[in-house]
Design an enzyme around this catalytic site. Structure first.
Site, PDB file in Angstrom:
ATOM      1  NE  ARG A  43      -2.150  -1.988   3.243  1.00  0.00           N
ATOM      2  CZ  ARG A  43      -2.584  -2.400   4.385  1.00  0.00           C
ATOM      3  NH1 ARG A  43      -3.981  -2.118   4.829  1.00  0.00           N
ATOM      4  NH2 ARG A  43      -2.040  -3.164   5.228  1.00  0.00           N
TER       5      ARG A  43
ATOM      6  NE  ARG B 109      -6.093  -3.351  -0.567  1.00  0.00           N
ATOM      7  CZ  ARG B 109      -7.159  -3.185   0.053  1.00  0.00           C
ATOM      8  NH1 ARG B 109      -8.035  -2.357  -0.294  1.00  0.00           N
ATOM      9  NH2 ARG B 109      -7.498  -4.060   1.284  1.00  0.00           N
TER      10      ARG B 109
ATOM     11  CE1 TYR C  76      -2.696 -13.526  11.961  1.00  0.00           C
ATOM     12  CE2 TYR C  76      -0.588 -14.859  11.194  1.00  0.00           C
ATOM     13  CZ  TYR C  76      -1.368 -13.514  11.553  1.00  0.00           C
ATOM     14  OH  TYR C  76      -0.335 -12.131  11.658  1.00  0.00           O
TER      15      TYR C  76
HETATM   16  O1  CP3 Z   1       6.491  -9.371   1.142  1.00  0.00           O
HETATM   17  C1  CP3 Z   1       5.552  -8.833   0.201  1.00  0.00           C
HETATM   18  O2  CP3 Z   1       5.758  -8.026  -0.720  1.00  0.00           O
HETATM   19  C2  CP3 Z   1       5.110 -10.261  -0.380  1.00  0.00           C
HETATM   20  C3  CP3 Z   1       3.607 -10.164  -0.032  1.00  0.00           C
HETATM   21  C4  CP3 Z   1       3.201 -10.640   1.287  1.00  0.00           C
HETATM   22  C5  CP3 Z   1       1.941 -10.218   1.987  1.00  0.00           C
HETATM   23  N1  CP3 Z   1       1.900 -10.824   3.109  1.00  0.00           N
HETATM   24  C6  CP3 Z   1       1.121  -9.304   1.017  1.00  0.00           C
HETATM   25  C7  CP3 Z   1       0.110  -8.609   1.983  1.00  0.00           C
HETATM   26  C8  CP3 Z   1       4.015 -11.566   2.178  1.00  0.00           C
HETATM   27  C9  CP3 Z   1       5.083 -12.404   2.103  1.00  0.00           C
HETATM   28  C10 CP3 Z   1       2.822 -11.590   3.247  1.00  0.00           C
HETATM   29  C11 CP3 Z   1       3.122 -12.496   4.380  1.00  0.00           C
HETATM   30  C12 CP3 Z   1       2.292 -12.479   5.605  1.00  0.00           C
HETATM   31  N2  CP3 Z   1       0.833 -12.225   5.566  1.00  0.00           N
HETATM   32  C13 CP3 Z   1       2.699 -12.577   7.028  1.00  0.00           C
HETATM   33  C14 CP3 Z   1       4.206 -12.970   7.328  1.00  0.00           C
HETATM   34  C15 CP3 Z   1       4.967 -11.696   7.198  1.00  0.00           C
HETATM   35  C16 CP3 Z   1       4.857 -10.779   8.348  1.00  0.00           C
HETATM   36  O3  CP3 Z   1       4.510  -9.625   8.127  1.00  0.00           O
HETATM   37  O4  CP3 Z   1       5.626 -11.182   9.291  1.00  0.00           O
HETATM   38  C17 CP3 Z   1       1.693 -12.442   7.802  1.00  0.00           C
HETATM   39  C18 CP3 Z   1       1.638 -12.363   9.357  1.00  0.00           C
HETATM   40  C19 CP3 Z   1       0.528 -12.233   6.768  1.00  0.00           C
HETATM   41  C20 CP3 Z   1      -0.986 -12.113   7.372  1.00  0.00           C
HETATM   42  C21 CP3 Z   1      -1.756 -10.806   7.002  1.00  0.00           C
HETATM   43  N3  CP3 Z   1      -2.098 -10.574   5.669  1.00  0.00           N
HETATM   44  C22 CP3 Z   1      -1.602  -9.632   7.709  1.00  0.00           C
HETATM   45  C23 CP3 Z   1      -1.481  -9.408   9.194  1.00  0.00           C
HETATM   46  C24 CP3 Z   1      -1.981  -8.568   6.862  1.00  0.00           C
HETATM   47  C25 CP3 Z   1      -2.535  -7.233   7.053  1.00  0.00           C
HETATM   48  C26 CP3 Z   1      -3.777  -6.743   7.151  1.00  0.00           C
HETATM   49  C27 CP3 Z   1      -3.955  -5.038   7.170  1.00  0.00           C
HETATM   50  O5  CP3 Z   1      -4.807  -4.774   6.956  1.00  0.00           O
HETATM   51  O6  CP3 Z   1      -2.665  -4.445   7.238  1.00  0.00           O
HETATM   52  C28 CP3 Z   1      -2.261  -9.381   5.514  1.00  0.00           C
HETATM   53  C29 CP3 Z   1      -2.674  -8.576   4.182  1.00  0.00           C
HETATM   54  C30 CP3 Z   1      -1.629  -8.296   3.435  1.00  0.00           C
HETATM   55  N4  CP3 Z   1      -0.652  -9.285   2.907  1.00  0.00           N
HETATM   56  C31 CP3 Z   1      -1.367  -7.236   2.840  1.00  0.00           C
HETATM   57  C32 CP3 Z   1      -0.281  -7.288   1.718  1.00  0.00           C
HETATM   58  C33 CP3 Z   1       0.286  -6.355   0.852  1.00  0.00           C
HETATM   59  C34 CP3 Z   1      -2.010  -5.669   2.959  1.00  0.00           C
HETATM   60  C35 CP3 Z   1      -3.170  -5.812   1.748  1.00  0.00           C
HETATM   61  C36 CP3 Z   1      -4.012  -4.657   1.421  1.00  0.00           C
HETATM   62  O7  CP3 Z   1      -5.011  -4.247   2.214  1.00  0.00           O
HETATM   63  O8  CP3 Z   1      -3.955  -4.106   0.193  1.00  0.00           O
END
Ligand code: CP3
Length: 357
Positions: A32, A41, A155
């Protein structure tokens, strides 16, 4: 067949071979903070809509590479695709993060879990990997990834994010055998998922143990490390220049670098609360290290960013017998949506300039 890699610094560093400068990529490099991500998005409607559409996942994976001189791409997806495919029903609530419709709450829930079929349940991920490899055309290597069994189980049992991990820790205390069954099947799924990404073209694989650091050392070894050891031992990844290196990243797990290095992994990712000098001394050349700039450094001014990048590079060198080889530069954890893309350009340029051999 696929075109030869034009930039193999990242893979060479993971093999601890000499490179012209230290390679760099950033956790959450697609996201983002980039206006072009927000535009895609808005067009796709939702995060899951993006992740489940291979064309869009490919487009978003490549966005940061068009702006910055990064040395690796990371598949745009999420760690929670695996429990989703196991039938938990992943959804996102705006501002609240990920949630599951069917969290795992009982031994009966655990008994029903099985390794998902990669083709029918997670084919959108392997399709994205194939498409990204084609579009990258050898520019840089592509990283595939999975959550660690412990982090996925957090989770799955909590039903979403958690502050205190009360449910899963109660399960660890009161029903350890049930939790081990959950971790066993999740480990089988993680290994199958990483193998499927590798078969589709992922050139390195990272496991995110985001919540390993919330455990006491005794519990960490029993409920997280044991399953990371299984992944490192059982995941086939080839030999020599053809090897697909595995990186075990953990948050708050710097005190376990010795044990992580002993798993047989190729790389260990370290967060910013452990100095890379200390980590490199402990690793003693057994693995490459990845990290570990405090992500909030990106809120600093350009001169402060350059200074802190230099400190991380030099800390690694100081702990690694005066050599910069075997280091992959990264943040200690992921980027945040309010970070300034211009500062990422400063960071990437500083890594390459200040580490030039
Ligand atoms: O690193 C990268 O660019 C690759 C993509 C990636 C995403 N998530 C994209 C994403 C990777 C490697 C992850 C891994 C992930 N997802 C983890 C482990 C990494 C870490 O941060 O320790 C975890 C714990 C998750 C679970 C998850 N997914 C969370 C906690 C969230 C955030 C929710 C929020 O509202 O902020 C997501 C969503 C997510 N995954 C987003 C992205 C770019 C945000 C999506 C959006 O709202 O557009």
């Amino acid at each position: 067949m696929s075109s030869p890699l034009r930039n193999d610094r990242f893979l060479r560093a993971l093999r601890r071979e000499p490179v012209d400068c230290t390679p760099v990529w950033l956790m959450r490099q697609a996201g983002r903070y980039l206006p072009e991500y927000r535009a895609t998005r808005a067009r796709a409607g939702s995060f899951l809509g993006m992740a489940k559409n291979p064309e869009i996942a490919c487009e978003v994976t490549l966005q940061p590479l068009e702006r910055f001189d990064l040395d690796a791409a990371i598949l745009f997806s999420d760690i929670l695709t695996v429990p989703d495919a196991m039938g938990l029903g992943l959804y996102f609530v705006e501002g609240e993060g990920p949630k599951f419709h069917n969290p795992v709450r009982s031994t009966a829930d655990i008994a029903r879990l099985a390794v998902p079929d990669m083709e029918s349940e997670l084919g959108y991920v392997t399709d994205a990997v194939r498409l990204i490899r084609r579009e990258l055309d050898g520019k840089v290597p592509l990283i595939g990834f999975s959550g660690s069994p412990w982090t996925l189980a957090c989770y799955m049992v909590e039903g979403g994010g958690s502050k205190d991990f009360a449910r899963i820790k109660a399960m660890a205390l009161n029903e350890p055998a049930a939790l081990h069954r959950l971790l066993e099947v999740t480990t089988d799924a993680v290994i199958a998922y990483l193998a499927a990404q590798r078969a589709a073209g992922a050139q390195a694989l990272q496991v995110f143990d985001t919540w390993g650091g919330v455990l006491s050392p005794v519990m960490y070894r029993e409920f997280s490390l044991r399953y990371l050891q299984r992944i490192a031992a059982e995941l086939e990844r080839g030999e020599g220049d053809e090897r697909t290196p595995l990186i075990l990243f953990g948050k708050g797990t710097g005190q376990y670098v010795d044990e992580l290095a002993a798993t047989g992994t190729d790389g260990v990712g370290v967060d910013w609360t452990t100095g890379l000098d200390t980590a490199a001394r402990v690793a003693a050349g057994r693995v490459a290290l990845q990290g570990n700039l405090d992500p909030t450094t990106l809120y600093g001014a350009p001169e402060a960013i350059r200074r802190e990048v230099g400190r991380v590079l030099d800390a690694y060198r100081d702990g690694n017998n005066g050599s910069r080889e075997g280091h992959v530069f990264n943040l200690g954890h992921g980027m945040s949506p309010d970070m300034n893309p211009e500062n990422v350009a400063v960071l990437v340029q500083a890594v390459h300039e200040l580490s030039r051999r």
